[in-house]
Design a protein around this motif. Structure first.
Motif, PDB file in Angstrom:
ATOM      1  N   THR A 156     -23.855  20.943 -21.910  1.00 45.13           N
ATOM      2  CA  THR A 156     -22.700  20.385 -21.208  1.00 45.13           C
ATOM      3  C   THR A 156     -22.930  18.932 -20.834  1.00 45.13           C
ATOM      4  N   VAL A 157     -21.903  18.116 -21.036  1.00 34.60           N
ATOM      5  CA  VAL A 157     -21.873  16.756 -20.511  1.00 34.60           C
ATOM      6  C   VAL A 157     -20.893  16.778 -19.340  1.00 34.60           C
ATOM      7  N   ALA A 158     -21.420  16.554 -18.132  1.00 35.57           N
ATOM      8  CA  ALA A 158     -20.620  16.684 -16.908  1.00 35.57           C
ATOM      9  C   ALA A 158     -20.601  15.367 -16.155  1.00 35.57           C
ATOM     10  N   MET A 159     -19.398  14.965 -15.723  1.00 32.62           N
ATOM     11  CA  MET A 159     -19.224  13.726 -14.974  1.00 32.62           C
ATOM     12  C   MET A 159     -18.961  14.050 -13.506  1.00 32.62           C
ATOM     13  N   PHE A 160     -19.718  13.412 -12.624  1.00 33.10           N
ATOM     14  CA  PHE A 160     -19.583  13.655 -11.188  1.00 33.10           C
ATOM     15  C   PHE A 160     -19.010  12.437 -10.487  1.00 33.10           C
ATOM     16  N   SER A 161     -18.215  12.712  -9.462  1.00 33.42           N
ATOM     17  CA  SER A 161     -17.531  11.631  -8.756  1.00 33.42           C
ATOM     18  C   SER A 161     -18.271  11.233  -7.489  1.00 33.42           C
ATOM     19  N   VAL A 162     -17.661  11.444  -6.348  1.00 30.38           N
ATOM     20  CA  VAL A 162     -18.159  10.863  -5.103  1.00 30.38           C
ATOM     21  C   VAL A 162     -19.157  11.768  -4.387  1.00 30.38           C
ATOM     22  N   MET A 163     -19.590  12.839  -5.018  1.00 28.11           N
ATOM     23  CA  MET A 163     -20.576  13.731  -4.414  1.00 28.11           C
ATOM     24  C   MET A 163     -21.811  13.773  -5.294  1.00 28.11           C
ATOM     25  N   ASN A 164     -22.966  13.494  -4.714  1.00 23.24           N
ATOM     26  CA  ASN A 164     -24.215  13.547  -5.464  1.00 23.24           C
ATOM     27  C   ASN A 164     -24.395  14.943  -6.064  1.00 23.24           C
ATOM     28  N   PRO A 165     -24.622  15.055  -7.367  1.00 23.07           N
ATOM     29  CA  PRO A 165     -24.703  16.374  -7.995  1.00 23.07           C
ATOM     30  C   PRO A 165     -25.829  17.261  -7.471  1.00 23.07           C
ATOM     31  N   LYS A 166     -26.831  16.669  -6.840  1.00 27.66           N
ATOM     32  CA  LYS A 166     -27.913  17.515  -6.330  1.00 27.66           C
ATOM     33  C   LYS A 166     -27.433  18.443  -5.230  1.00 27.66           C
ATOM     34  N   TYR A 167     -26.276  18.140  -4.619  1.00 30.70           N
ATOM     35  CA  TYR A 167     -25.718  19.019  -3.603  1.00 30.70           C
ATOM     36  C   TYR A 167     -24.842  20.118  -4.199  1.00 30.70           C
ATOM     37  N   LEU A 168     -24.493  19.987  -5.482  1.00 32.86           N
ATOM     38  CA  LEU A 168     -23.477  20.855  -6.063  1.00 32.86           C
ATOM     39  C   LEU A 168     -23.978  21.753  -7.180  1.00 32.86           C
ATOM     40  N   VAL A 169     -25.074  21.387  -7.827  1.00 29.34           N
ATOM     41  CA  VAL A 169     -25.616  22.222  -8.906  1.00 29.34           C
ATOM     42  C   VAL A 169     -27.128  22.323  -8.747  1.00 29.34           C
ATOM     43  N   SER A 170     -27.649  23.445  -9.217  1.00 31.12           N
ATOM     44  CA  SER A 170     -29.095  23.620  -9.196  1.00 31.12           C
ATOM     45  C   SER A 170     -29.746  22.588 -10.108  1.00 31.12           C
ATOM     46  N   GLN A 171     -30.852  22.037  -9.664  1.00 37.41           N
ATOM     47  CA  GLN A 171     -31.553  21.042 -10.459  1.00 37.41           C
ATOM     48  C   GLN A 171     -32.542  21.684 -11.427  1.00 37.41           C
ATOM     49  N   LYS A 172     -32.528  23.020 -11.489  1.00 38.18           N
ATOM     50  CA  LYS A 172     -33.373  23.741 -12.433  1.00 38.18           C
ATOM     51  C   LYS A 172     -32.588  24.050 -13.696  1.00 38.18           C
ATOM     52  N   ASN A 173     -33.318  24.221 -14.787  1.00 37.72           N
ATOM     53  CA  ASN A 173     -32.715  24.645 -16.050  1.00 37.72           C
ATOM     54  C   ASN A 173     -31.600  23.716 -16.513  1.00 37.72           C
ATOM     55  N   LEU A 174     -31.821  22.423 -16.358  1.00 44.92           N
ATOM     56  CA  LEU A 174     -30.824  21.450 -16.795  1.00 44.92           C
ATOM     57  C   LEU A 174     -31.184  20.804 -18.131  1.00 44.92           C
ATOM     58  N   SER A 175     -32.160  21.363 -18.827  1.00 44.93           N
ATOM     59  CA  SER A 175     -32.653  20.703 -20.037  1.00 44.93           C
ATOM     60  C   SER A 175     -31.580  20.576 -21.114  1.00 44.93           C
ATOM     61  N   LYS A 176     -30.619  21.500 -21.137  1.00 48.18           N
ATOM     62  CA  LYS A 176     -29.567  21.446 -22.152  1.00 48.18           C
ATOM     63  C   LYS A 176     -28.373  20.604 -21.715  1.00 48.18           C
ATOM     64  N   HIS A 177     -28.366  20.174 -20.471  1.00 48.60           N
ATOM     65  CA  HIS A 177     -27.178  19.550 -19.916  1.00 48.60           C
ATOM     66  C   HIS A 177     -27.419  18.079 -19.582  1.00 48.60           C
ATOM     67  N   THR A 178     -26.341  17.321 -19.570  1.00 52.44           N
ATOM     68  CA  THR A 178     -26.379  15.926 -19.153  1.00 52.44           C
ATOM     69  C   THR A 178     -25.431  15.752 -17.976  1.00 52.44           C
ATOM     70  N   ILE A 179     -25.945  15.223 -16.888  1.00 47.52           N
ATOM     71  CA  ILE A 179     -25.129  14.925 -15.717  1.00 47.52           C
ATOM     72  C   ILE A 179     -24.988  13.410 -15.603  1.00 47.52           C
ATOM     73  N   LEU A 180     -23.766  12.939 -15.620  1.00 49.72           N
ATOM     74  CA  LEU A 180     -23.484  11.512 -15.472  1.00 49.72           C
ATOM     75  C   LEU A 180     -22.942  11.267 -14.071  1.00 49.72           C
TER      76      LEU A 180
END
Length: 220
Positions: A156-180
């Motif tokens: 998944t390529v996911a775009m985040f807005s005004v909330m830091n993604p560390k508060y919204l998704v687990s920081q584990k098992n993200l090897s397949k994903h890209t957080i922008l």
């Protein structure tokens, strides 16, 4: 501490004890796992495990003969300030993609950009889970379908807005994903951050950045 509403729910479930984390310290599940570790409780396997049944009209939702790879696109977000303003530009660029683009999700009064296969507002929740799980890649802003794609372990390529993604998704098992995510002073301050409704973070994420990340997952 939990809200009064949550306390009533816990009491109704006869839960004398609970683990509760302040989400401003990080993602609640990650915090709960750390608290369990402090109590000497081994952390359970955190790899996602889902077995979503094939819906009865599966071949009507996704034709197995469509050329692959399949890119799922969720063009919307629950809040306007979470919407990525370049989504239609991405869809326009994907017109030349030799695979199949499938737009999906739910949005009231949606105006669907005419690219690929339109499945907007056409799927039940179980069907949406299944359809996302069939994709070779998924593109979305921070949204419910994004969490489904993460849970289904779809790149998944996911775009985040005004909330830091560390508060919204687990920081584990993200090897397949890209957080922008483009931090600003506003977004890095967690106090009432959800109500700041600022688009600066999303506007800072460029079409080329998303295209580059998607290209690393799918040969564009």
């Amino acid at each position: 501490m939990p809200t009064y509403t949550l306390r009533w729910v816990l009491a109704g479930l006869n839960c004398p004890n609970w683990i509760y984390g302040n989400s401003f310290l990080g993602f609640p599940l990650d915090l709960a796992m750390k608290q369990l570790a402090l109590l000497g409780i081994d952390q359970p396997a955190s790899q996602p495990v889902f077995n979503v049944p094939r819906p009865e009209r599966a071949d009507l939702i996704i034709d197995p003969d469509w050329p692959r790879p399949w890119i799922g696109v969720h063009p919307y977000a629950g809040y306007t300030w979470k919407h990525w303003p370049c989504m239609n530009d991405l869809l326009e660029r994907l017109k030349s993609f030799p695979g199949t683009v499938i737009q999906m999700g739910r949005q009231a009064n949606a105006s669907v950009y005419p690219v690929g296969i339109d499945r907007i507002n056409q799927l039940s929740i179980p069907e949406l889970f299944w359809a996302i799980g069939q994709c070779d890649a998924f593109v979305t802003a921070d949204s419910g379908p994004m969490h489904i794609a993460f849970a289904m372990n779809v790149p998944t390529v996911a775009m985040f807005s005004v909330m830091n993604p560390k508060y919204l998704v687990s920081q584990k098992n993200l090897s397949k994903h890209t957080i922008l995510y483009k931090p600003t002073d506003l977004s890095e301050s967690p106090v009432h951050v959800r109500y700041k409704k600022n688009l600066d973070n999303m506007k800072a994420i460029t079409l080329d950045e998303v295209w580059d990340r998607l290209s690393k997952v799918i040969d564009l």
